[in-house]
Design a protein around this motif. Structure first.
Motif, PDB file in Angstrom:
ATOM      1  N   THR A 107       2.855   0.813  -8.779  1.00 14.46           N
ATOM      2  CA  THR A 107       1.672   1.432  -8.052  1.00 14.46           C
ATOM      3  C   THR A 107       0.877   1.184  -9.469  1.00 14.46           C
ATOM      4  O   THR A 107       1.189   1.533 -11.072  1.00 14.46           O
ATOM      5  N   ASP A 119       0.446  -1.590  -5.578  1.00  8.64           N
ATOM      6  CA  ASP A 119      -0.145  -0.846  -4.672  1.00  8.64           C
ATOM      7  C   ASP A 119      -1.953  -0.218  -5.208  1.00  8.64           C
ATOM      8  O   ASP A 119      -0.761   0.681  -6.485  1.00  8.64           O
ATOM      9  N   ASN A 139       0.672  -1.405  -0.081  1.00  7.02           N
ATOM     10  CA  ASN A 139      -0.096  -0.422  -0.094  1.00  7.02           C
ATOM     11  C   ASN A 139       0.812   1.323   0.201  1.00  7.02           C
ATOM     12  O   ASN A 139       2.365   1.228  -0.443  1.00  7.02           O
TER      13      ASN A 139
END
Length: 236
Positions: free
Chosen positions: A215, A178, A136
């Protein structure tokens, strides 16, 4: 030719279940390991292992069981996590709870990547050989209330980055995944299981290592938020 094997450690009803279903649709045999596997999750797997990753030694036995029943996993997803909140003061978390969170979020993740590499060495050249850690935003942005969770995520991000560089020539891929909002913010509790599944499958089928800090945004895939993260406030 035998079917490739997916192993998900920390298989809950969200990301774990969605990932299992996605890979199964594409011909993978699926092994799921969780502390309390649900009936729905169990139905999505060829093998279910009940285990607790607050004890890192459970990782080795998990891999042994998967190898014995389904074969060596070519895609390994570490999705387990543990979090004790520290409201207003990072040191309000007990040492025991911090130790537990670090064991689940970092030590067992390290052990998992280590076992994955051992298996990758024996797989055919054209196998995926992919390790994915469900991360995350806490590896790049700090949050007082999530100090112990962030410490574990940050530690594993460091391990993943080193592994991606070290094993590049061997074709072993490592990712810290993430999910973000379109503007680069954290999704917080709005984690999208199917979006993770789609992104993870695309990472696995790509023959080359992409950016280890993976990401991504739902329906878009990888998005580089480096500039956004650099300008973000220290505490969020």
């Amino acid at each position: 030719m035998s079917s490739p094997v997916l192993l998900v450690l920390g298989a809950g009803p969200g990301v774990g279940l969605a990932v299992a279903r996605k890979f199964a649709q594409h011909g993978y045999k699926v092994a799921l390991a969780a502390r309390n596997p649900s009936e729905e999750t169990s139905k999505a797997a060829d093998l279910v292992i009940k285990t607790d990753f607050s004890d890192p030694s459970a990782v080795v036995s998990t891999f042994e069981k998967v190898k014995g029943v389904l074969g060596i996993p070519s895609v390994v997803v570490y999705n387990a996590y543990s979090s004790h909140r520290s409201e207003g003061d990072p040191f309000s978390v007990s040492v025991a709870d911090f130790h537990t969170d670090l064991a689940v979020n970092a030590t067992s993740a390290f052990a998992t990547a280590k076992e994955a590499v051992k298996g990758f060495e024996y797989l055919p050249k054209d196998s995926s050989k992919t390790f994915i850690f469900t991360g995350n935003i806490l590896n790049v942005r700090q949050r007082v209330s999530l100090t112990s969770l962030g410490a574990g995520k940050s530690a594993t991000a460091h391990v993943v980055a080193n592994a991606a560089a070290t094993y590049l020539d061997k074709g072993f891929k490592f990712y810290y995944a993430d999910e973000r909002t379109p503007d680069g913010g954290p999704v917080n509790n709005d984690v999208d299981g199917p979006a993770h599944a789609e992104f993870f499958y695309n990472l696995a089928r790509d023959p080359k290592q992409g950016t280890w800090l993976a990401t991504f945004v739902k329906d878009k895939g990888y998005v580089d938020f480096t500039a956004v993260d650099r300008s973000a406030p220290i505490f969020v």
